[in-house]
Design an enzyme around this catalytic site. Structure first.
Site, short mmCIF file in Angstrom:
data_model
loop_
_atom_site.label_atom_id
_atom_site.label_comp_id
_atom_site.label_asym_id
_atom_site.label_seq_id
_atom_site.Cartn_x
_atom_site.Cartn_y
_atom_site.Cartn_z
N ASP A 59 -7.21 7.64 3.94
CA ASP A 59 -7.44 8.11 5.01
C ASP A 59 -8.39 9.22 4.97
O ASP A 59 -9.88 9.09 4.93
CB ASP A 59 -6.02 8.58 5.48
CG ASP A 59 -6.01 9.47 6.83
OD1 ASP A 59 -6.46 8.82 7.77
OD2 ASP A 59 -5.40 10.37 6.88
N PHE A 77 -2.09 5.67 13.73
CA PHE A 77 -1.10 5.86 12.74
C PHE A 77 -0.35 4.57 12.55
O PHE A 77 0.47 3.83 13.34
CB PHE A 77 -0.10 6.91 13.24
CG PHE A 77 0.68 7.30 11.97
CD1 PHE A 77 0.39 7.98 11.05
CD2 PHE A 77 2.26 6.58 11.85
CE1 PHE A 77 1.19 8.32 9.90
CE2 PHE A 77 2.83 7.05 10.93
CZ PHE A 77 2.42 7.94 9.82
N ASP A 91 5.17 4.58 5.80
CA ASP A 91 6.27 4.88 6.81
C ASP A 91 5.90 5.74 7.82
O ASP A 91 4.80 6.24 7.91
CB ASP A 91 7.14 5.69 5.73
CG ASP A 91 6.64 7.29 5.21
OD1 ASP A 91 5.47 7.20 4.88
OD2 ASP A 91 7.21 8.08 5.72
N LYS A 139 -9.24 3.72 6.56
CA LYS A 139 -9.26 4.32 7.64
C LYS A 139 -10.71 5.25 7.48
O LYS A 139 -10.80 6.52 7.43
CB LYS A 139 -8.20 5.13 8.19
CG LYS A 139 -7.81 5.44 9.54
CD LYS A 139 -6.76 6.60 9.91
CE LYS A 139 -5.47 5.69 9.56
NZ LYS A 139 -4.50 6.67 9.78
N ARG A 178 8.74 1.33 5.95
CA ARG A 178 8.07 0.89 4.90
C ARG A 178 8.52 -0.47 4.38
O ARG A 178 7.78 -1.36 3.89
CB ARG A 178 8.84 1.64 3.51
CG ARG A 178 8.20 2.97 3.58
CD ARG A 178 8.39 3.69 2.24
NE ARG A 178 8.25 5.05 2.35
CZ ARG A 178 7.23 5.73 2.39
NH1 ARG A 178 6.30 5.50 2.30
NH2 ARG A 178 7.20 7.14 2.05
N LYS A 227 4.87 6.57 -2.65
CA LYS A 227 5.60 5.39 -2.54
C LYS A 227 4.91 3.99 -1.87
O LYS A 227 5.44 3.03 -1.88
CB LYS A 227 6.99 5.45 -1.75
CG LYS A 227 7.86 6.82 -2.11
CD LYS A 227 9.04 6.93 -1.15
CE LYS A 227 9.60 8.19 -1.51
NZ LYS A 227 10.59 8.69 -0.39
P1 5GP Z 1 -5.53 10.42 2.23
O1 5GP Z 1 -5.61 11.46 3.42
O2 5GP Z 1 -5.24 11.31 0.92
O3 5GP Z 1 -6.44 9.52 2.10
O4 5GP Z 1 -4.06 9.64 2.38
C1 5GP Z 1 -2.68 10.28 2.12
C2 5GP Z 1 -1.65 9.53 2.54
O5 5GP Z 1 -1.44 9.77 3.74
C3 5GP Z 1 -1.71 8.02 2.24
O6 5GP Z 1 -1.54 7.63 0.99
C4 5GP Z 1 -0.64 7.57 3.29
O7 5GP Z 1 0.55 7.88 2.48
C5 5GP Z 1 -0.79 8.55 4.33
N1 5GP Z 1 -1.39 7.98 5.53
C6 5GP Z 1 -2.68 7.96 5.85
N2 5GP Z 1 -2.79 7.34 6.91
C7 5GP Z 1 -1.67 6.78 7.30
C8 5GP Z 1 -1.29 5.78 8.31
O8 5GP Z 1 -2.06 5.35 9.06
N3 5GP Z 1 0.26 5.69 8.31
C9 5GP Z 1 0.86 5.94 7.47
N4 5GP Z 1 2.38 5.75 7.38
N5 5GP Z 1 0.57 6.86 6.54
C10 5GP Z 1 -0.59 7.18 6.26
MG MG Z 2 4.03 8.99 4.50
#
Ligand code: 5GP
Ligand code: MG
Length: 174
Positions: A101, A150, A157, A129, A163, A41
């Protein structure tokens, strides 16, 4: 402003950065059209703002992706739901998410859509990040580099809240 939030990027900075990205994307794809895959989302807001500022024809389609695992470390597998229904073979495809992330979500999606014969496949994120990257994924368009905190707002969210904030913030701890 919520008391528990520490502002990170205000609405004006975000919109300025989205415009900058939209201009770069419009230049890079000049004379052609793209399919934007919005990763729900979180990317709903970013994709909508980005798409509105593009100077090239674009289609926008949606996919839901979520990672399972404990909430502190995103170790889990990425689950794809409600996959797109358009044929992307021979098309210029841009996967749009709000934040990279670990990189797992975008890596899994790039692999998933790369198998469908797109003419080109690129990725765009508003936030990177980098400190948390665990998988190798190519980010073609990056808005802001962010620290290992975070972040909420602008689609991101905390337990499904925040959001809708038009700005980005960090939840205060202690
Ligand atoms: P990934 O680790 O696969 O790159 O990120 C996965 C998902 O984790 C992202 O699409 C996002 O929804 C969530 N995410 C990663 N870092 C953050 C953050 O700092 N805040 C929030 N709210 N969600 C995050
Ligand atoms: Mg989330």
């Amino acid at each position: 402003m919520y008391q528990e939030l520490q502002p990170l990027f205000d609405e004006t900075s975000i919109q300025g950065k989205v415009k900058e990205l939209a201009d770069r994307i419009s230049r890079d794809y000049a004379g052609t059209e793209i399919v934007i895959i919005c990763v729900l989302k979180a990317a709903a807001l970013f994709s909508a703002d980005l798409a509105r500022l593009l100077g090239i024809p674009s289609r926008i389609v949606f996919v839901s992706a979520s990672s399972y695992g404990n909430s502190a470390v995103s170790t889990g597998e990425v689950v794809i739901k409600n996959d797109i229904e358009v044929d992307i073979s021979g098309k210029h495809v841009l996967i749009v998410d709000t934040i990279a992330d670990s990189g797992r979500t975008l890596a899994v999606l790039a692999d998933h859509y790369g198998k469908r014969g797109p003419k080109t496949l690129k990725t765009a994120v508003l936030l990177n990040k980098q400190a948390r990257r665990t998988v190798d994924v190519r980010l073609d368009y990056v808005g802001f580099e962010v620290p290992d905190l975070f972040i909420v707002g602008y689609g991101l969210d905390y337990a499904e809240t925040y959001r809708n904030l038009p700005y980005l913030a960090v939840i205060k701890t202690g």
